[in-house]
Design an enzyme around this catalytic site. Structure first.
Site, PDB file in Angstrom:
ATOM      1  CB  CYS A 105      -3.237  35.637  11.507  1.00  0.00           C
ATOM      2  SG  CYS A 105      -2.812  36.421  13.031  1.00  0.00           S
ATOM      3  CD  GLU A 140      -2.507  -1.175   2.782  1.00  0.00           C
ATOM      4  OE1 GLU A 140      -2.306  -0.246   3.586  1.00  0.00           O
ATOM      5  OE2 GLU A 140      -3.275  -2.119   3.040  1.00  0.00           O
TER       6      GLU A 140
HETATM    7  N1  LLP Z   1      -1.651   2.020   4.505  1.00  0.00           N
HETATM    8  C1  LLP Z   1      -2.137   2.463   5.673  1.00  0.00           C
HETATM    9  C2  LLP Z   1      -2.990   1.574   6.471  1.00  0.00           C
HETATM   10  C3  LLP Z   1      -1.842   3.774   6.105  1.00  0.00           C
HETATM   11  O1  LLP Z   1      -2.329   4.198   7.260  1.00  0.00           O
HETATM   12  C4  LLP Z   1      -1.019   4.608   5.306  1.00  0.00           C
HETATM   13  C5  LLP Z   1      -0.695   5.969   5.710  1.00  0.00           C
HETATM   14  C6  LLP Z   1      -0.535   4.089   4.096  1.00  0.00           C
HETATM   15  C7  LLP Z   1      -0.847   2.790   3.723  1.00  0.00           C
HETATM   16  C8  LLP Z   1       0.323   4.893   3.165  1.00  0.00           C
HETATM   17  O2  LLP Z   1       1.535   5.236   3.749  1.00  0.00           O
HETATM   18  P1  LLP Z   1       2.704   5.892   2.865  1.00  0.00           P
HETATM   19  O3  LLP Z   1       3.185   4.842   1.920  1.00  0.00           O
HETATM   20  O4  LLP Z   1       2.155   7.066   2.146  1.00  0.00           O
HETATM   21  O5  LLP Z   1       3.721   6.271   3.874  1.00  0.00           O
HETATM   22  N2  LLP Z   1       0.050  12.919   6.605  1.00  0.00           N
HETATM   23  C9  LLP Z   1       1.306  12.272   6.913  1.00  0.00           C
HETATM   24  C10 LLP Z   1       1.323  10.820   6.534  1.00  0.00           C
HETATM   25  C11 LLP Z   1       0.191  10.021   7.135  1.00  0.00           C
HETATM   26  C12 LLP Z   1       0.207   8.564   6.754  1.00  0.00           C
HETATM   27  C13 LLP Z   1      -1.002   7.871   7.205  1.00  0.00           C
HETATM   28  N3  LLP Z   1      -1.114   6.501   6.794  1.00  0.00           N
HETATM   29  C14 LLP Z   1       2.437  13.044   6.245  1.00  0.00           C
HETATM   30  O6  LLP Z   1       2.170  14.040   5.567  1.00  0.00           O
HETATM   31  O7  LLP Z   1       3.598  12.689   6.411  1.00  0.00           O
END
Ligand code: LLP
Length: 442
Positions: A372, A300
């Site tokens: 702000c 994922e």
């Molecule tokens: N699968 C699950 C169950 C997840 O919770 C997440 C991300 C992913 C896959 C994808 O993860 P990635 O490959 O993108 O690292 N807003 C934060 C990141 C939050 C990630 C949440 N879950 C940021 O901007 O760093």
């Protein structure tokens, strides 16, 4: 001799590249102009305005291909994590390349269906708080797998499936109690976190699940966090999952899938690191513990696919000096890209154009938005060439969790989005109009 002022190390090929443009045949040197593939960003700013998210289709394809290639020896499906960037055009592009999806809400499920209905059979549904409505919609869509995170959720899913008389394929998301070195807000694999079921309780829950008529136990899933660049914690988590798969099989369950979640990080700062090599190391680390188990692997990734493929383009509105500190006030703000404010995240900020000859004056600035709040910044104490008002800046590696986390704080319309593929440009989300922001209140 002309010296390259804008260092190549800030480029993100094939997405963002500086190209030299001669101003005149009679003048030495010219300007460097930042391009997205073949298109100068200045052209996009003129046509669509700023702030503007710009994505490279080639980069998205190449990054996906890197994953597909690294895992080519094992039976697998890449289920792109929609939360990283949920623009339907991006989802469609990925679906065309064979991607499935990881969704976490009824909204993301619907986006996936609009992008490509046939992708449902390659879609997994994750999240700790799925509602009955969301489960029902996912059952009707015929998704591949529910990643269930608690016993209560299991019984709710059983109830929805029974009502529809449709079988739900189930994996329990286990919490492997593995620490990953990342920001505490995005680390998820420890006992203290709200995610998954403790791995030692899993067997008991699988036994209960297998008794439900419309649930079919089909896999095990895990996700230990995000922006993880060391592959060791992934290997450790998958090794624990592999042990569980063996135990579950000996208990008589048919475990066909292992979903290892997302979380592989990117280098926001150090561009000398090699993405292909990192993905290869990751593939090795996670495939090794699964050897001989004959499972279909689900991945994922979100950020690793779309992060470096996107940038946020913004214009300098004002320059100002407060007690010796220089600020560039830009037209993008924390509502458009919240990562620096929320996680103290580093994003490279580069001028979109600059003179190619040496002798350009550098200065140390804070790049801030108009909101702000002192947390409304993109960069602090950064060395940038001296820029005037109306100059353009690009905030790099903003493709993931940029637009997806954007809000209308301060009643600011969210940015428009464009997708570039070589010389072609497509507006994939028009800029919001002010009226749309408050019309539901009238
Ligand atoms: N699968 C699950 C169950 C997840 O919770 C997440 C991300 C992913 C896959 C994808 O993860 P990635 O490959 O993108 O690292 N807003 C934060 C990141 C939050 C990630 C949440 N879950 C940021 O901007 O760093």
């Amino acid at each position: 001799m002309t010296q390259r002022i804008l260092p190549t190390v800030v480029e993100r090929p094939p997405a963002f590249i500086f190209r030299e443009q001669r101003k005149s045949l009679f003048r030495r040197g010219g300007d460097f102009a930042l391009h997205c593939e073949e298109i100068p960003l200045s052209k996009l700013a003129k046509r669509f305005g700023t702030p503007l998210y710009v994505y490279s289709a080639t980069a998205v394809r190449e990054r996906l291909a890197t994953f597909q290639d690294a895992f080519r020896h094992v039976s697998h499906t890449i289920c792109y994590s929609v939360k990283a960037n949920s623009n339907i055009n991006i989802l469609r592009l990925l679906a065309r390349e064979g991607c499935g999806f990881d969704v976490v809400s009824g909204g993301e499920l619907e986006r996936m269906l609009v992008a490509d209905r046939r992708a449902a059979k390659k879609t997994v549904f994750s999240g700790v708080g799925k509602s009955r409505d969301e489960m029902t919609a996912a059952l009707k869509a015929g998704i591949l797998l529910f990643n269930v995170e608690s016993e209560s959720e299991l019984w709710t899913l059983a109830e929805c499936a029974t009502r529809l008389r449709r079988t739900a394929r189930v994996a329990l998301r286990v919490n492997p109690d593995v620490a990953a070195d990342t920001h505490p807000y995005i680390s998820t694999g420890l006992r203290k976190h709200k995610f998954g079921v403790p791995i030692r309780d899993a067997r008991e829950l699988y036994a209960k699940a297998s008794g439900a008529r419309y649930l079919r136990v089909a896999g095990v899933s895990v996700h230990i966090g995000s922006q993880i660049t060391d592959v060791a914690p992934f290997a450790e988590a998958v090794a624990r999952v592999a042990d569980l798969v063996r135990e579950l099989r000996s208990d008589g369950h048919k475990i066909g899938y292992v979903d290892i979640g997302g979380g592989l990080g990117i280098s926001y700062q150090d561009q000398s690191s090699d993405f292909d090599a990192l993905v290869a190391r990751y593939a090795h680390a996670v495939c090794n513990p699964l050897r001989g188990l004959d499972v279909h692997l689900l991945l994922e990734p979100g950020r690793a696919i779309i992060g470096p493929a996107g940038a946020l383009l913004t214009s300098v509105v004002y320059t100002k000096q407060n007690d010796g500190k220089r600020f560039l006030v830009v037209d993008a703000a924390m509502n458009d890209l919240i990562r620096p404010s929320l996680y103290g995240a580093y994003h490279e900020v580069v001028p979109v154009a600059g003179p190619a000859d040496s002798g350009v004056k550098m200065e140390t600035v804070d790049v801030v938005g108009p909101i702000c709040e002192s947390g409304d910044f993109f960069a602090r104490d950064r060395a940038l060439p001296r820029l005037e008002e109306n100059s353009l800046l690009a905030i790099l590696d903003a493709g993931a969790y940029g637009m997806a986390l954007a809000s209308n704080y301060n009643t600011r319309p969210r940015p428009a989005e464009v997708l570039v593929s070589k010389k072609s440009v497509k507006l994939i989300r028009r800029r919001e109009e002010l009226r749309e922001l408050y019309s539901a209140e009238l």
